[in-house]
Design a protein around this motif. Structure first.
Motif, PDB file in Angstrom:
ATOM      1  N   THR A  75       0.864  -1.315  -0.231  1.00  0.00           N
ATOM      2  CA  THR A  75      -0.392  -0.003   0.021  1.00  0.00           C
ATOM      3  C   THR A  75       0.642   0.567   0.174  1.00  0.00           C
ATOM      4  OG1 THR A  75      -1.599  -0.899   0.810  1.00  0.00           O
ATOM      5  CG2 THR A  75      -2.291   1.326   1.023  1.00  0.00           C
ATOM      6  N   GLY A  76       0.458   1.842  -1.133  1.00  0.00           N
ATOM      7  CA  GLY A  76       1.610   3.654  -0.622  1.00  0.00           C
ATOM      8  C   GLY A  76       0.361   4.328  -0.334  1.00  0.00           C
ATOM      9  N   VAL A 134      -1.259   9.689  -7.208  1.00  0.00           N
ATOM     10  CA  VAL A 134      -1.883   8.218  -7.255  1.00  0.00           C
ATOM     11  C   VAL A 134      -1.148   7.465  -8.456  1.00  0.00           C
ATOM     12  CG1 VAL A 134      -3.951   7.356  -6.965  1.00  0.00           C
ATOM     13  CG2 VAL A 134      -3.624   8.974  -6.066  1.00  0.00           C
ATOM     14  N   GLU A 135      -2.213   8.154  -9.502  1.00  0.00           N
ATOM     15  CA  GLU A 135      -1.277   6.937 -10.486  1.00  0.00           C
ATOM     16  C   GLU A 135      -0.300   6.775 -11.014  1.00  0.00           C
ATOM     17  OE1 GLU A 135      -2.250   7.523 -15.505  1.00  0.00           O
ATOM     18  OE2 GLU A 135      -2.827   8.805 -14.180  1.00  0.00           O
ATOM     19  N   THR A 136       0.896   7.401 -10.770  1.00  0.00           N
ATOM     20  CA  THR A 136       2.113   6.740 -10.493  1.00  0.00           C
ATOM     21  C   THR A 136       2.723   5.925  -9.917  1.00  0.00           C
ATOM     22  OG1 THR A 136       2.617   9.409 -11.391  1.00  0.00           O
ATOM     23  CG2 THR A 136       4.115   8.263 -10.401  1.00  0.00           C
ATOM     24  N   VAL A 137       1.775   6.044  -8.533  1.00  0.00           N
ATOM     25  CA  VAL A 137       2.115   4.759  -7.593  1.00  0.00           C
ATOM     26  C   VAL A 137       1.517   3.680  -8.094  1.00  0.00           C
ATOM     27  CG1 VAL A 137       1.864   4.032  -5.214  1.00  0.00           C
ATOM     28  CG2 VAL A 137       2.618   6.511  -5.683  1.00  0.00           C
ATOM     29  N   GLY A 138       0.552   3.730  -8.568  1.00  0.00           N
ATOM     30  CA  GLY A 138      -0.025   2.618  -8.668  1.00  0.00           C
ATOM     31  C   GLY A 138       0.431   1.915  -9.884  1.00  0.00           C
ATOM     32  N   LYS A 139       1.557   2.535 -10.810  1.00  0.00           N
ATOM     33  CA  LYS A 139       2.162   2.341 -12.109  1.00  0.00           C
ATOM     34  C   LYS A 139       2.670   1.275 -11.526  1.00  0.00           C
ATOM     35  CE  LYS A 139      -0.396   5.440 -15.339  1.00  0.00           C
ATOM     36  NZ  LYS A 139       0.092   6.005 -16.329  1.00  0.00           N
ATOM     37  N   LEU A 140       3.731   2.132 -10.525  1.00  0.00           N
ATOM     38  CA  LEU A 140       4.691   0.913 -10.005  1.00  0.00           C
ATOM     39  C   LEU A 140       4.595   0.491  -9.159  1.00  0.00           C
ATOM     40  CD1 LEU A 140       5.763   3.912  -7.919  1.00  0.00           C
ATOM     41  CD2 LEU A 140       7.164   2.962 -10.385  1.00  0.00           C
ATOM     42  N   GLY A 141       3.171  -0.582  -9.099  1.00  0.00           N
ATOM     43  CA  GLY A 141       3.142  -1.473  -8.488  1.00  0.00           C
ATOM     44  C   GLY A 141       1.708  -1.756  -7.355  1.00  0.00           C
ATOM     45  N   ASP A 153      -0.678  -2.515  -4.781  1.00  0.00           N
ATOM     46  CA  ASP A 153      -1.611  -3.256  -4.915  1.00  0.00           C
ATOM     47  C   ASP A 153      -2.602  -1.830  -4.325  1.00  0.00           C
ATOM     48  OD1 ASP A 153      -0.935  -5.776  -5.326  1.00  0.00           O
ATOM     49  OD2 ASP A 153       0.547  -5.088  -3.774  1.00  0.00           O
ATOM     50  N   ARG A 154      -2.478  -1.124  -3.312  1.00  0.00           N
ATOM     51  CA  ARG A 154      -3.390   0.049  -3.600  1.00  0.00           C
ATOM     52  C   ARG A 154      -3.193   1.053  -2.960  1.00  0.00           C
ATOM     53  NH1 ARG A 154      -6.210   1.048   2.907  1.00  0.00           N
ATOM     54  NH2 ARG A 154      -7.541   2.399   2.509  1.00  0.00           N
ATOM     55  N   VAL A 155      -3.658   2.123  -3.032  1.00  0.00           N
ATOM     56  CA  VAL A 155      -2.700   3.196  -3.270  1.00  0.00           C
ATOM     57  C   VAL A 155      -3.767   4.963  -2.127  1.00  0.00           C
ATOM     58  CG1 VAL A 155      -2.153   5.847  -4.131  1.00  0.00           C
ATOM     59  CG2 VAL A 155      -1.270   3.366  -5.163  1.00  0.00           C
ATOM     60  N   ILE A 156      -3.606   5.274  -1.894  1.00  0.00           N
ATOM     61  CA  ILE A 156      -4.530   5.913  -0.367  1.00  0.00           C
ATOM     62  C   ILE A 156      -3.738   7.268  -0.627  1.00  0.00           C
ATOM     63  CG2 ILE A 156      -4.624   6.827   1.708  1.00  0.00           C
ATOM     64  CD1 ILE A 156      -3.749   3.611   2.862  1.00  0.00           C
ATOM     65  N   ASP A 157      -4.692   8.107  -0.604  1.00  0.00           N
ATOM     66  CA  ASP A 157      -4.995   9.872  -1.625  1.00  0.00           C
ATOM     67  C   ASP A 157      -4.994  10.233  -0.650  1.00  0.00           C
ATOM     68  OD1 ASP A 157      -4.983  12.859  -1.990  1.00  0.00           O
ATOM     69  OD2 ASP A 157      -6.649  12.210  -3.622  1.00  0.00           O
ATOM     70  N   TYR A 158      -3.504  10.681   0.674  1.00  0.00           N
ATOM     71  CA  TYR A 158      -3.493  11.089   1.379  1.00  0.00           C
ATOM     72  C   TYR A 158      -4.288  12.025   1.558  1.00  0.00           C
ATOM     73  CZ  TYR A 158       0.211  14.535   0.868  1.00  0.00           C
ATOM     74  OH  TYR A 158       0.777  15.705   0.625  1.00  0.00           O
ATOM     75  N   THR A 159      -4.907  13.192   0.611  1.00  0.00           N
ATOM     76  CA  THR A 159      -5.324  14.669   1.307  1.00  0.00           C
ATOM     77  C   THR A 159      -7.100  14.085   0.555  1.00  0.00           C
ATOM     78  OG1 THR A 159      -5.935  14.757  -1.259  1.00  0.00           O
ATOM     79  CG2 THR A 159      -3.869  15.677  -0.324  1.00  0.00           C
ATOM     80  N   ARG A 160      -7.298  12.918   0.842  1.00  0.00           N
ATOM     81  CA  ARG A 160      -8.970  12.754   1.306  1.00  0.00           C
ATOM     82  C   ARG A 160      -9.055  11.709   2.717  1.00  0.00           C
ATOM     83  NH1 ARG A 160     -10.300  11.716  -4.913  1.00  0.00           N
ATOM     84  NH2 ARG A 160      -9.930  14.034  -6.415  1.00  0.00           N
ATOM     85  N   GLU A 161      -8.657  10.799   2.663  1.00  0.00           N
ATOM     86  CA  GLU A 161      -8.060   9.166   3.533  1.00  0.00           C
ATOM     87  C   GLU A 161      -6.863   9.183   4.432  1.00  0.00           C
ATOM     88  OE1 GLU A 161      -7.877   4.562   3.116  1.00  0.00           O
ATOM     89  OE2 GLU A 161      -8.376   6.057   1.044  1.00  0.00           O
ATOM     90  N   ASP A 162      -7.142   9.707   5.779  1.00  0.00           N
ATOM     91  CA  ASP A 162      -6.214   9.465   6.986  1.00  0.00           C
ATOM     92  C   ASP A 162      -6.434   7.933   7.193  1.00  0.00           C
ATOM     93  OD1 ASP A 162      -4.561   9.750   9.537  1.00  0.00           O
ATOM     94  OD2 ASP A 162      -6.464   9.914  10.154  1.00  0.00           O
ATOM     95  N   PHE A 163      -5.221   7.450   6.227  1.00  0.00           N
ATOM     96  CA  PHE A 163      -4.058   6.105   6.527  1.00  0.00           C
ATOM     97  C   PHE A 163      -4.111   5.456   7.523  1.00  0.00           C
ATOM     98  CE2 PHE A 163      -0.246   8.285   7.203  1.00  0.00           C
ATOM     99  CZ  PHE A 163       0.845   7.260   7.296  1.00  0.00           C
TER     100      PHE A 163
END
Length: 327
Positions: free
Chosen positions: A179-180, A187-194, A196-206
């Motif tokens: 999870t990144g 978000v798109e870049t980290v997803g392309k790096l592999g 499995d899940r990407v958390i946008d910290y501006t929208r979700e508190d990990f």
């Protein structure tokens, strides 16, 4: 030859592009024509002389002669070799890094035993120059401090930066579920790096997620340790790499001190470290790169004369991947 130099601590304006002598090659050294170099947070810490602990190594009031150069990563071609050198010959394309810094220059000398190897096949000089410090840091954080194992759940906080982009790819290559955490634009870049899940910290508190992670690689240091530990399993591991640059004396090292003091009192393991460049790990990274499991991510490239601009951008903390200087 041209090289970046500075005589006093301060903002990027202290950096000067100077004409200096081409270094002489020792018996056990290579003379490398640098084609590209990258910059790292360590460069601006030494440039500014902050945190003040840096000055214990670099010079208290002004940088020592040996500390007036910047740059630890590079890629280039061998121009000449000393009489005792057997591993390289003129014309070889190489990449790697220097512990003593100074790669922001047209020529450097490198010891044969240094963390320098033939450049990975298929990489440009710019891509190869982005590898050594950031990728070694990611590898050592995951493997040596995090004791990563296949099948584990790994969270990378700061997944889009220089270390983070390598960490996501390496954790995935080592068999983990990744999870990144990053900003919206990455978000798109980290997803392309592999990831499995990407958390946008501006929208979700990990940190409000369930405690499900076996290993958390904290590069951003953006939340308190109590908040960060909340998502770790009871026997999980938190590895700190860098952190917020708070305070003139300790800077990002203040977080590591807190981790060291708190670690004996909690069930989770906490570790903070500084990476060490070495030939063995560089060889491992080269294999990952040549097999297509890891690819350097470059945000922007600059000329040697634009090094101050590159460091200004790095200090803003918004670079995606690495910033590279072409020489």
């Amino acid at each position: 030859m041209k090289a970046i130099w500075f005589d006093r601590y301060g903002a990027p304006d202290v950096l000067q592009l100077r004409d200096v002598e081409v270094p002489q090659v020792g018996d056990d050294e290579l003379l490398v024509r640098v084609r590209a170099a990258s910059i790292n947070p360590l460069d601006w810490h030494f440039m500014r002389g902050k945190p003040y602990l840096v000055r214990l190594m670099a010079g208290v009031s002004r940088p020592k002669d040996s500390a007036r150069k910047l740059g630890a990563d590079m890629a280039g071609s061998v121009e000449a070799v000393g009489k005792s050198v057997t591993e390289f010959q003129p014309g070889d394309e190489v990449f790697g890094g220097l512990e003593e810094r100074g790669t922001l220059a047209e020529y450097i000398t490198v010891g044969q035993a240094a963390a320098v190897l033939p450049k990975p096949a298929g990489l440009t000089f710019e891509q190869a120059a982005a590898v050594s410090v950031a990728a070694c840091t990611a590898l050592q954080a995951l493997r040596d401090k995090g004791h990563i194992k296949p099948g584990q759940k790994v969270l990378v906080n700061g997944a889009s930066g220089g270390v983070g982009t390598f960490a996501v790819q390496l954790a995935k290559a080592l068999g983990s579920e990744v999870t990144g955490v990053c900003s919206t634009r990455n978000v798109e870049t980290v997803g392309k790096l592999g990831a499995d899940r990407v958390i946008d910290y501006t929208r979700e508190d990990f940190t409000r997620a369930e405690p499900e992670y076996d290993l958390l690689l904290d590069i951003a240091g953006s939340r308190t340790l109590a908040d960060t530990r909340r998502v770790l399993r009871p026997r999980g591991t938190l590895v700190g790499v860098g952190g917020p640059n708070k305070g003139n004396w300790l800077g990002p090292l203040g977080r590591s001190l807190t981790m060291a003091l708190l670690s004996p009192a909690v069930s989770q393991r906490m570790a903070f470290f500084l990476a060490h460049q070495n030939k063995a790990d560089l060889a491992i990274l080269r294999e990952f790169i040549e097999t297509g499991k890891v690819t350097p991510v470059i945000d922007r490239t600059y000329s040697l004369a634009q090094t101050a601009d590159a460091i200004r951008y790095l200090e803003e903390g918004h670079a995606t991947g690495k910033l590279v200087i072409t020489i």
